[in-house]
Design an enzyme around this catalytic site. Structure first.
Site, PDB file in Angstrom:
ATOM      1  N   SER A  64      -9.708  21.848  28.600  1.00 50.40           N
ATOM      2  CA  SER A  64      -9.473  20.071  28.727  1.00 50.40           C
ATOM      3  C   SER A  64      -8.568  19.957  29.775  1.00 50.40           C
ATOM      4  CB  SER A  64      -8.823  19.771  27.271  1.00 50.40           C
ATOM      5  OG  SER A  64      -9.678  20.211  26.170  1.00 50.40           O
TER       6      SER A  64
HETATM    7  N1  SAM Z   1      -8.995  23.862  23.602  1.00 46.72           N
HETATM    8  C1  SAM Z   1      -9.692  24.508  24.495  1.00 46.72           C
HETATM    9  C2  SAM Z   1      -9.164  25.053  25.706  1.00 46.72           C
HETATM   10  O1  SAM Z   1      -7.837  24.814  25.834  1.00 46.72           O
HETATM   11  O2  SAM Z   1      -9.888  25.571  26.524  1.00 46.72           O
HETATM   12  C3  SAM Z   1     -10.976  23.508  24.916  1.00 46.72           C
HETATM   13  C4  SAM Z   1     -11.956  23.266  23.559  1.00 46.72           C
HETATM   14  S1  SAM Z   1     -13.521  22.652  24.423  1.00 46.72           S
HETATM   15  C5  SAM Z   1     -13.225  21.114  25.040  1.00 46.72           C
HETATM   16  C6  SAM Z   1     -14.138  22.279  22.832  1.00 46.72           C
HETATM   17  C7  SAM Z   1     -14.785  23.724  22.127  1.00 46.72           C
HETATM   18  O3  SAM Z   1     -15.021  23.408  20.672  1.00 46.72           O
HETATM   19  C8  SAM Z   1     -15.643  24.372  22.535  1.00 46.72           C
HETATM   20  O4  SAM Z   1     -15.517  25.733  23.062  1.00 46.72           O
HETATM   21  C9  SAM Z   1     -16.910  24.347  21.553  1.00 46.72           C
HETATM   22  O5  SAM Z   1     -17.676  25.487  21.466  1.00 46.72           O
HETATM   23  C10 SAM Z   1     -15.990  24.587  20.210  1.00 46.72           C
HETATM   24  N2  SAM Z   1     -16.426  23.801  19.247  1.00 46.72           N
HETATM   25  C11 SAM Z   1     -17.719  22.897  19.225  1.00 46.72           C
HETATM   26  N3  SAM Z   1     -17.734  22.624  17.774  1.00 46.72           N
HETATM   27  C12 SAM Z   1     -17.205  23.361  16.971  1.00 46.72           C
HETATM   28  C13 SAM Z   1     -17.039  23.875  15.573  1.00 46.72           C
HETATM   29  N4  SAM Z   1     -17.776  23.269  14.777  1.00 46.72           N
HETATM   30  N5  SAM Z   1     -16.329  24.907  15.331  1.00 46.72           N
HETATM   31  C14 SAM Z   1     -15.669  25.323  16.300  1.00 46.72           C
HETATM   32  N6  SAM Z   1     -15.443  25.071  17.410  1.00 46.72           N
HETATM   33  C15 SAM Z   1     -16.085  24.315  17.840  1.00 46.72           C
END
Ligand code: SAM
Length: 217
Positions: A64
């Site tokens: 992000s």
């Molecule tokens: N906070 C992270 C960072 O600092 O890099 C960025 C996160 S990214 C925007 C969103 C993440 O949420 C992705 O890696 C995606 O695979 C994960 N995601 C999506 N749906 C999810 C779920 N139901 N449970 C766990 N992770 C999930």
């Protein structure tokens, strides 16, 4: 980390994009000054790690935008006594920020390759207060809860009910809510008088995919 070639860019990023956009919490500013964001992206993107943008990571996901990371952390109001659940480990960057601010962090990532990579990236930081697992975070992590704070770092149609059920009384939860193309940051605060809801900035996150989120396209 000593001899960090991006030290100057990182200090400038925090001054301009984090402090400069109104984030005042000295604990958040301190950890963002310390944590090398470039370590959480592939080598060819190191030079872009300290501009205020989301960047692509593996598996079509993103790390992000630094300002949004700071803003969500500020909204969540994380204290050093808190147990925090993070949904969406991604690169592990936000996980490390939370780990430096809270007592314990539990982070769930649905894509196992990302969870493994995040664990590798976090290893050199020698954390002893973080657990990462591959699982659908929309159902939460019941065994370790309830939590003082919950942060969802993917865009949801609405807050998953199991997550609200795993929040302690007085607890707070931050989540981007909206449709698949755009969302708004929402803060939920569970009080004795009921659940309060506050809205923040417009944002664009990758979708939260799971039983209480979106279906895979
Ligand atoms: N906070 C992270 C960072 O600092 O890099 C960025 C996160 S990214 C925007 C969103 C993440 O949420 C992705 O890696 C995606 O695979 C994960 N995601 C999506 N749906 C999810 C779920 N139901 N449970 C766990 N992770 C999930």
């Amino acid at each position: 980390m000593s001899g960090d070639p991006y030290e100057f860019q990182r200090q400038r990023m925090v001054k301009k994009h984090i402090q400069g956009r109104g984030i005042e919490d000295p604990r958040i500013l301190k950890v963002m000054r310390q944590i090398p964001r470039h370590v959480f992206v592939r080598d060819s993107l190191h030079h872009q790690a300290y501009s205020d943008h989301a960047l692509r990571i593996e598996q079509g996901q993103t790390i992000s935008q630094p300002y949004i990371v700071a803003r969500m952390t500020e909204m969540l109001d994380v204290g050093e006594e808190h147990s925090v659940l993070e949904i969406g480990t991604g690169s592990g960057y936000q996980t490390l920020i939370l780990a430096r601010l809270a007592r314990r962090v539990y982070s769930l990532e649905r894509i196992s390759e990302l969870a493994k990579k995040a664990i590798e990236r976090l290893r050199p930081f020698g954390l002893d207060n973080v657990k990462i697992q591959t699982f659908d975070g929309t159902v939460g992590w019941g065994g370790e809860g309830p939590y003082d704070r919950i942060m969802v770092t993917a865009g949801a149609p609405e807050v998953p009910k199991p997550l609200l059920d795993q929040l302690k009384m007085g607890g707070k939860l931050v989540i981007p809510e909206g449709d698949r193309r755009g969302q708004r940051l929402m803060l939920y605060h569970l009080t004795e008088d009921g659940l309060r809801r506050f809205s923040g900035e417009e944002v664009t996150f990758v979708p939260l995919i799971g039983r209480f989120g979106w279906t895979e396209e």
